[in-house]
Structure formats: structure tokens, C-alpha cells
Design a protein around this motif. Structure first.
Motif, PDB file in Angstrom:
ATOM      1  N   ARG A 124      16.430  -6.570 -18.412  1.00 42.09           N
ATOM      2  CA  ARG A 124      15.160  -7.219 -18.743  1.00 42.09           C
ATOM      3  C   ARG A 124      15.124  -7.567 -20.226  1.00 42.09           C
ATOM      4  N   ALA A 125      15.602  -6.636 -21.063  1.00 38.18           N
ATOM      5  CA  ALA A 125      15.632  -6.892 -22.502  1.00 38.18           C
ATOM      6  C   ALA A 125      16.558  -8.054 -22.841  1.00 38.18           C
ATOM      7  N   LEU A 126      17.742  -8.084 -22.227  1.00 41.60           N
ATOM      8  CA  LEU A 126      18.677  -9.166 -22.514  1.00 41.60           C
ATOM      9  C   LEU A 126      18.106 -10.519 -22.101  1.00 41.60           C
ATOM     10  N   ARG A 127      17.424 -10.566 -20.988  1.00 44.12           N
ATOM     11  CA  ARG A 127      16.810 -11.833 -20.572  1.00 44.12           C
ATOM     12  C   ARG A 127      15.764 -12.276 -21.597  1.00 44.12           C
ATOM     13  N   ARG A 128      14.912 -11.368 -22.010  1.00 36.84           N
ATOM     14  CA  ARG A 128      13.873 -11.709 -22.983  1.00 36.84           C
ATOM     15  C   ARG A 128      14.494 -12.162 -24.298  1.00 36.84           C
ATOM     16  N   MET A 129      15.576 -11.528 -24.710  1.00 33.62           N
ATOM     17  CA  MET A 129      16.256 -11.944 -25.931  1.00 33.62           C
ATOM     18  C   MET A 129      16.805 -13.361 -25.803  1.00 33.62           C
ATOM     19  N   CYS A 130      17.375 -13.671 -24.650  1.00 31.88           N
ATOM     20  CA  CYS A 130      17.919 -15.014 -24.431  1.00 31.88           C
ATOM     21  C   CYS A 130      16.824 -16.072 -24.475  1.00 31.88           C
ATOM     22  N   VAL A 131      15.721 -15.806 -23.803  1.00 34.16           N
ATOM     23  CA  VAL A 131      14.616 -16.776 -23.784  1.00 34.16           C
ATOM     24  C   VAL A 131      14.070 -16.972 -25.194  1.00 34.16           C
ATOM     25  N   ALA A 132      13.927 -15.871 -25.947  1.00 33.26           N
ATOM     26  CA  ALA A 132      13.432 -15.973 -27.316  1.00 33.26           C
ATOM     27  C   ALA A 132      14.390 -16.760 -28.201  1.00 33.26           C
ATOM     28  N   ALA A 133      15.690 -16.734 -27.872  1.00 34.21           N
ATOM     29  CA  ALA A 133      16.691 -17.473 -28.644  1.00 34.21           C
ATOM     30  C   ALA A 133      16.763 -18.937 -28.251  1.00 34.21           C
ATOM     31  N   GLY A 134      15.957 -19.361 -27.286  1.00 38.27           N
ATOM     32  CA  GLY A 134      15.927 -20.761 -26.885  1.00 38.27           C
ATOM     33  C   GLY A 134      16.836 -21.119 -25.734  1.00 38.27           C
ATOM     34  N   VAL A 135      17.427 -20.109 -25.081  1.00 33.78           N
ATOM     35  CA  VAL A 135      18.306 -20.370 -23.933  1.00 33.78           C
ATOM     36  C   VAL A 135      17.467 -20.798 -22.735  1.00 33.78           C
ATOM     37  N   ALA A 136      17.873 -21.868 -22.081  1.00 32.03           N
ATOM     38  CA  ALA A 136      17.202 -22.315 -20.854  1.00 32.03           C
ATOM     39  C   ALA A 136      17.808 -21.585 -19.666  1.00 32.03           C
ATOM     40  N   VAL A 137      16.976 -20.876 -18.903  1.00 30.50           N
ATOM     41  CA  VAL A 137      17.448 -20.067 -17.785  1.00 30.50           C
ATOM     42  C   VAL A 137      16.967 -20.679 -16.477  1.00 30.50           C
ATOM     43  N   PHE A 138      17.900 -20.963 -15.578  1.00 32.99           N
ATOM     44  CA  PHE A 138      17.588 -21.505 -14.256  1.00 32.99           C
ATOM     45  C   PHE A 138      17.938 -20.448 -13.212  1.00 32.99           C
ATOM     46  N   ASP A 139      16.916 -19.746 -12.720  1.00 29.75           N
ATOM     47  CA  ASP A 139      17.126 -18.756 -11.671  1.00 29.75           C
ATOM     48  C   ASP A 139      17.318 -19.438 -10.320  1.00 29.75           C
ATOM     49  N   HIS A 140      18.044 -18.762  -9.423  1.00 29.42           N
ATOM     50  CA  HIS A 140      18.252 -19.255  -8.045  1.00 29.42           C
ATOM     51  C   HIS A 140      18.815 -20.675  -8.053  1.00 29.42           C
ATOM     52  N   HIS A 141      19.745 -20.900  -8.980  1.00 27.06           N
ATOM     53  CA  HIS A 141      20.433 -22.192  -9.094  1.00 27.06           C
ATOM     54  C   HIS A 141      21.941 -21.941  -9.036  1.00 27.06           C
ATOM     55  N   PRO A 142      22.491 -21.569  -7.881  1.00 30.69           N
ATOM     56  CA  PRO A 142      23.927 -21.285  -7.812  1.00 30.69           C
ATOM     57  C   PRO A 142      24.769 -22.520  -8.103  1.00 30.69           C
ATOM     58  N   ALA A 143      25.829 -22.307  -8.874  1.00 30.84           N
ATOM     59  CA  ALA A 143      26.821 -23.352  -9.086  1.00 30.84           C
ATOM     60  C   ALA A 143      27.767 -23.366  -7.889  1.00 30.84           C
ATOM     61  N   LEU A 144      28.104 -24.542  -7.402  1.00 28.51           N
ATOM     62  CA  LEU A 144      29.023 -24.683  -6.276  1.00 28.51           C
ATOM     63  C   LEU A 144      30.412 -25.158  -6.704  1.00 28.51           C
ATOM     64  N   GLU A 145      30.491 -25.887  -7.804  1.00 29.74           N
ATOM     65  CA  GLU A 145      31.788 -26.398  -8.231  1.00 29.74           C
ATOM     66  C   GLU A 145      31.727 -26.820  -9.689  1.00 29.74           C
ATOM     67  N   LEU A 146      32.899 -26.855 -10.316  1.00 27.74           N
ATOM     68  CA  LEU A 146      33.024 -27.347 -11.675  1.00 27.74           C
ATOM     69  C   LEU A 146      33.245 -28.849 -11.692  1.00 27.74           C
ATOM     70  N   LEU A 147      32.961 -29.435 -12.852  1.00 28.60           N
ATOM     71  CA  LEU A 147      33.261 -30.833 -13.123  1.00 28.60           C
ATOM     72  C   LEU A 147      34.348 -30.899 -14.182  1.00 28.60           C
ATOM     73  N   ALA A 148      35.170 -31.928 -14.136  1.00 29.03           N
ATOM     74  CA  ALA A 148      36.221 -32.097 -15.143  1.00 29.03           C
ATOM     75  C   ALA A 148      36.390 -33.569 -15.457  1.00 29.03           C
ATOM     76  N   ASP A 149      36.906 -33.849 -16.665  1.00 32.83           N
ATOM     77  CA  ASP A 149      37.219 -35.241 -16.978  1.00 32.83           C
ATOM     78  C   ASP A 149      38.593 -35.590 -16.420  1.00 32.83           C
ATOM     79  N   ARG A 150      39.017 -36.790 -16.653  1.00 33.25           N
ATOM     80  CA  ARG A 150      40.269 -37.253 -16.034  1.00 33.25           C
ATOM     81  C   ARG A 150      41.494 -36.565 -16.614  1.00 33.25           C
ATOM     82  N   ASP A 151      41.334 -35.894 -17.754  1.00 33.56           N
ATOM     83  CA  ASP A 151      42.441 -35.153 -18.350  1.00 33.56           C
ATOM     84  C   ASP A 151      42.454 -33.687 -17.919  1.00 33.56           C
TER      85      ASP A 151
END
Length: 529
Positions: A124-151
Motif C-alpha cells: 500500500r505504501a509503495l503504491r501511494r509513493m508511486c502515485v505521489a511521484a506522478g506514476v500513472a497506474v492502470f489496474d486490471h489492465h493485463p498486457a497480452l503482448e509486446l510491440l516492437a519496431d522493424r529492427d
């Protein structure tokens, strides 16, 4: 009616919401980067830290040389002194910085008890610290795959919103995988979201795994709830008819679990904690409150009443394996992609043994900060080029799509990894059987798995099933390739340690799994704050 996708740009994207993800986000934000976190669950409550009472490898500078020497002596030749020193330094410097957000307990001598924290409050403390530092947190947003450039450089990720149903696409100059380890849905508390997603995404981008053979670790808990293992070194074990079982002490390591496993295969086993130290109940309630709550709901006093137990597999969480670390920045060898915490191998500090709680926790903090600062340095790179999605199994089938029920596939994978008859007596024959079963599970998903038209949760679950199958294949392949017993990689058919195999094993591949010895040298690393 389908919703329009959410498309964002940021400097640093962090996938995962546990301890390592939070420390990475804080470090990147402090370095001036714009940071986004996407978590499969809710950051601060999901993952194994939030349900436990993690200690940290927290050692004063004057005691460090001895602590490193003792740890090196346990790691069976696969750890690196330079990384240990680095992890201890960062943990000593940064763990106390949570004090404005987290009330440390007393050490009983007028000071603070820093190295052991209460998991729910810590996260709980770490989350509050992140939000106070300006980190945008998206809960319940699972990543399914990475993106890459052509290289081949990673430029972000795609996923879904479980709550709102839209797809999302985040383009970033750097991406950190902090998705945790994989417990293969064993029932281990806090591990339901830890299904090897980050490892699969890393492999699809071209990264390798390391230490995957060190994946047999256990929690002993009551049959109805995995509540961690703190009370059980004091336990005696009985049959239901009152006969006491001859179980070696926990200090016997694998022999202790083999004896318990053999007894459990033969029938129910009851634990008796009446010989526990008098102070243990109070300590347990303070640092692992969920442990006591599970008993109290059933009207059981665990220090007076016997209760049935089982072994819960911890897989790569309390094990050692994960994404191979390719450089001093916690890079994966893939441009733009970093790994931290249990998603990465912990061999650098744990070698062939379990990192347990303390070493793994220190590694999560330190590797998170290292990856966060390195990722933030990429904020000066140009805007990511056109992105190519990298996901395959469970997203883009090789053959004709057809419906696949994840639960039966997960059951096959979990038994291959944690079936007591398999995991506790690893040998060439049963490893081959397990690898064949897991290979069939992987082929089913890779050939036919496609949940594109289904609900966001179904899409996430099919992808998680693919990740569990992939992770299990790498674990088994590495166990087959390590033809010896070293640390927690025990082969009953090869019980001796072979000095010629004092090296780490890399493993990777999707449709065709490969293994090879690592050529990484033990070298001095530049310390990064």
C-alpha cells in the motif's frame, strides 16, 4: 458495441504491479521519466508480497563482507559477488526511504525493525509513493503482448481493460517486465495472477531464460488455504489415527519435502504446532496476519489443534529462474526491454538455491531500481517507430482456430510441474513424460488458441495458459539438460554434483525449445544508484 482502443505514449512502461514494479517506477520517475504501470490485478493488492510478511537481505556496510561470503558459500557456484554487493547496497540505501509512508516496527532495542515488513502495508505504501511521484497506474489492465519496431527493439505493449472492455496500446521508449514468477496455478496465496506472462512476452521478443531448472520450491500450509510457511519448522506430523510420522526436519531440505510428499501420497497428514516457541503466535499475527485469519475463520487454534496440511508448489516464485539478465542494467538483450524482480532470474544473488524471502525481496528492490533508472535514460530516444505486435500462442494460432477450455490445460501443466510423484522425484523418465504432456498442451494452444472475439477476461486467461505451458517447458527442458543434482535442482537418478556443470543454463524458444550453457563471466559491475 465495441469501445475504441486507448492509445497512449510514455517514456517508461512497466508491466506488473508488485514490489519490483513499484521500485522500478519510483526510480524511473525520480530520474525524470514519464511512467505508466499496467497491472493484471490492482497494484498494491495483487501478487505474493501483498499477502505475506517479506524480509529483506538488509545488511549494514560493516557486515557486508561476511554476509556475502556466507551467501556465496550456499549458492553452489552460480552466483556473482559483484551483484550481491550491489543488491545489498541498494537495499540498505532505499528500503528506509519508505518510512514517511510505512510505519516500521520496533527492533526491541529502541530502534526500527527495517528488514522485515508487513506485506499488505508495504505494498500500500509503495503504491501511494508511486502515485505521489506522478506514476500513472492502470489496474486490471493485463498486457497480452509486446510491440516492437522493424529492427526488433521493444516499443511498448498491447492489452485489455478487464473492467471496461476496451483494448489498450501503449507506446514507450523503454519497457520493464516485472510480472513476477510462475506458480502454475498451484493455489499458492497471491500467485493467481503470476502465470509467466512476462517470460512468454520476453521470449517472443527474442530473450532467453536462465535458471529454470531451479523451480521446485514449496509452501507447507493447511489444505484449505495457503498461508505461508513461517510456523512449520516447529511442526510434527501425524496420521489421522494418531501415529506420528518420521519426517526429517526442514533443515534436511529436499529430503524433508520428499518424506512429506510420500506421506501425502499415502493419505492425509496432520500438523501439530504445540512445540512452537511461545513467542511465535504474536510474531505471526504481526507480520503475517493472513496466516492466523485462515485458522480463525474455521475456529482452529493452530498451536493447540492438529490440522490437515498439503504442499503448495511455488514454481519460479520461491525458485530462482526467470528472464536472463544480459547486462548491468537488467537488460534482457533485447533493445528497449528490461526485467526485474521474480520475472528475472535471481541466480546472480541466489545461485542454485531458493532466494526465499529475504534475498528475493532485496533483489526485487534493487533490480527494480536498476531497471527503472536504465529505462529512464532511454527517454531521450526518438519517438518509437511503427509497432509490430509480437504475441503468438493464444493470440494468433498457427492453424485453424477452435475453442479451448483453459482449465483442463492448466491442470495438465500444474501436475507436470507440481505433482508430488513427479516434482519430488525428478528423473529422466518422469521428466520426459512431463515434457511430452506439456508439449501437447503448448501445441494445442499454439495451433488453435484464439479468443479474439471473446471477453477480455477470456482473452487474458487463454494467454495466461499459453504462458504457463511455455514456462513449464523451459523449466523441464533445463531440468533434463542439467544432468546432476545442484542446489534445489534435484535429480534422483543423478544425485551427485558434477564440477564440470558449475555454469548457468540458458533456455528459450517457443515452437522448438533449446538449452545451452551460459558463457557469462563473473565480472565487476558499475554500481547504478
Amino acid at each position: 458495441m465495441s469501445m475504441a482502443p486507448l492509445v497512449l505514449r510514455t517514456d517508461v512502461l512497466i508491466i506488473g504491479g508488485g514490489m519490483a514494479a513499484a521500485w522500478a517506477a519510483l526510480a524511473a520517475a525520480e530520474a525524470g521519466a514519464a511512467v505508466v504501470i499496467v497491472d493484471k490485478g490492482a497494484m498494491g493488492t495483487s501478487g505474493v508480497t501483498a499477502s505475506g510478511g517479506p524480509g529483506h537481505w538488509y545488511v549494514a556496510p560493516e557486515d557486508r563482507e561476511g554476509a556475502i561470503a556466507r551467501q556465496l558459500g550456499r549458492t553452489e557456484g552460480l552466483a556473482e559477488q559483484a551483484w550481491m554487493d550491489r543488491v545489498l547496497d541498494l537495499t540498505w540505501r532505499y528500503l528506509p526511504t519508505i518510512a514517511p509512508w510505512y510505519p516500521f516496527g520496533s527492533d526491541g532495542q529502541g530502534g526500527r525493525y527495517v528488514h522485515g515488513v508487513r506485506g499488505p502495508e508495504y505494498m500500500r505504501a509503495l503504491r501511494r509513493m508511486c502515485v505521489a511521484a506522478g506514476v500513472a497506474v492502470f489496474d486490471h489492465h493485463p498486457a497480452l503482448e509486446l510491440l516492437a519496431d522493424r529492427d526488433g527493439a521493444v516499443t511498448g505493449a498491447k492489452g485489455v481493460s478487464l473492467a471496461h472492455g476496451y483494448d489498450w496500446e501503449i507506446h514507450s521508449r523503454a519497457t520493464i517486465l516485472a510480472t513476477g514468477g510462475c506458480a502454475f496455478r498451484s493455489g499458492l496465496i497471491g500467485s493467481h495472477t503470476q502465470t509467466g506472462d512476462g517470460q512468454l512476452m520476453a521470449a517472443e521478443a527474442g530473450a532467453a531464460m536462465s535458471g529454470m531448472e531451479f523451480s521446485i520450491a514449496w509452501s507447507l500450509s493447511p489444505t484449505w488455504a495457503c498461508t505461508r510457511t513461517l510456523p512449520y519448522p516447529a511442526a510434527r506430523f501425524y496420521r489421522q489415527d494418531g501415529r506420528e510420522l518420521a519426517i526429517p526436519s526442514l533443515k534436511a531440505g529436499h529430503a524433508h519435502y520428499q518424506a512429506l510428499g510420500a506421506a501425502l501420497l499415502d493419505g492425509p497428514v496432520l500438523a501439530d504446532l504445540s512445540d512452537a516457541p511461545a513467542g511465535l503466535p504474536g510474531v505471526l499475527r504481526h507480520i503475517q496476519p493472513l496466516t492466523m485469519a485462515a485458522f480463525e475463520r474455521r475456529g482452529i487454534d493452530p498451536f493447540r489443534d492438529r490440522f490437515p496440511i498439503r504442499l503448495y508448489g511455488e514454481g519460479t516464485i520461491r525458485g530462482t529462474g526467470g528472464i536472463a539478465i544480459a547486462d548491468a542494467d537488467c537488460g534482457t538483450g533485447v533493445p528497449g526491454l528490461f526485467a526485474a524482480g521474480d520475472a528475472a532470474t535471481r541466480e546472480l544473488v541466489a545461485g542454485a538455491i531458493s532466494g526465499g524471502g529475504a534475498v528475493n525481496s532485496a533483489w526485487a528492490l534493487a533490480s527494480g531500481r536498476i531497471a527503472g533508472i536504465a529505462a529512464a535514460r532511454r527517454r531521450h530516444h526518438g519517438v518509437p517507430a511503427a509497432a509490430v505486435p509480437l504475441g503468438r500462442a493464444g493470440l494468433r494460432p498457427r492453424k485453424t482456430p477452435k475453442p479451448i477450455a483453459p482449465a483442463p490445460v492448466q491442470k495438465v501443466v500444474e501436475h507436470a510441474m507440481h505433482g508430488l510423484d513427479r516434482a519430488l522425484w525428478r528423473n529422466a523418465a518422469n521428466l520426459a513424460v512431463s515434457q511430452a504432456e506439456i508439449g501437447e498442451a503448448w501445441a494445442l494452444i499454439a495451433d488453435h488458441g484464439d479468443a479474439a472475439g471473446d471477453t477480455p477476461r477470456a482473452r487474458m486467461e487463454l494467454r495466461a495458459t499459453a504462458a504457463m505451458a511455455a514456462t513449464a517447458r523451459w523449466c523441464n527442458a533445463a531440468a533434463i539438460a542439467r544432468r546432476e543434482t545442484r542446489g534445489i535442482a534435484v535429480r534422483v537418478d543423478l544425485p551427485d554434483q558434477d564440477p564440470a556443470q558449475a555454469h548457468r543454463l540458458l533456455v528459450g524458444g517457443l515452437d522448438h525449445v533449446w538449452t545451452r550453457p551460459s558463457t557469462r563471466a563473473n565480472r565487476r559491475l558499475e554500481t547504478i544508484a
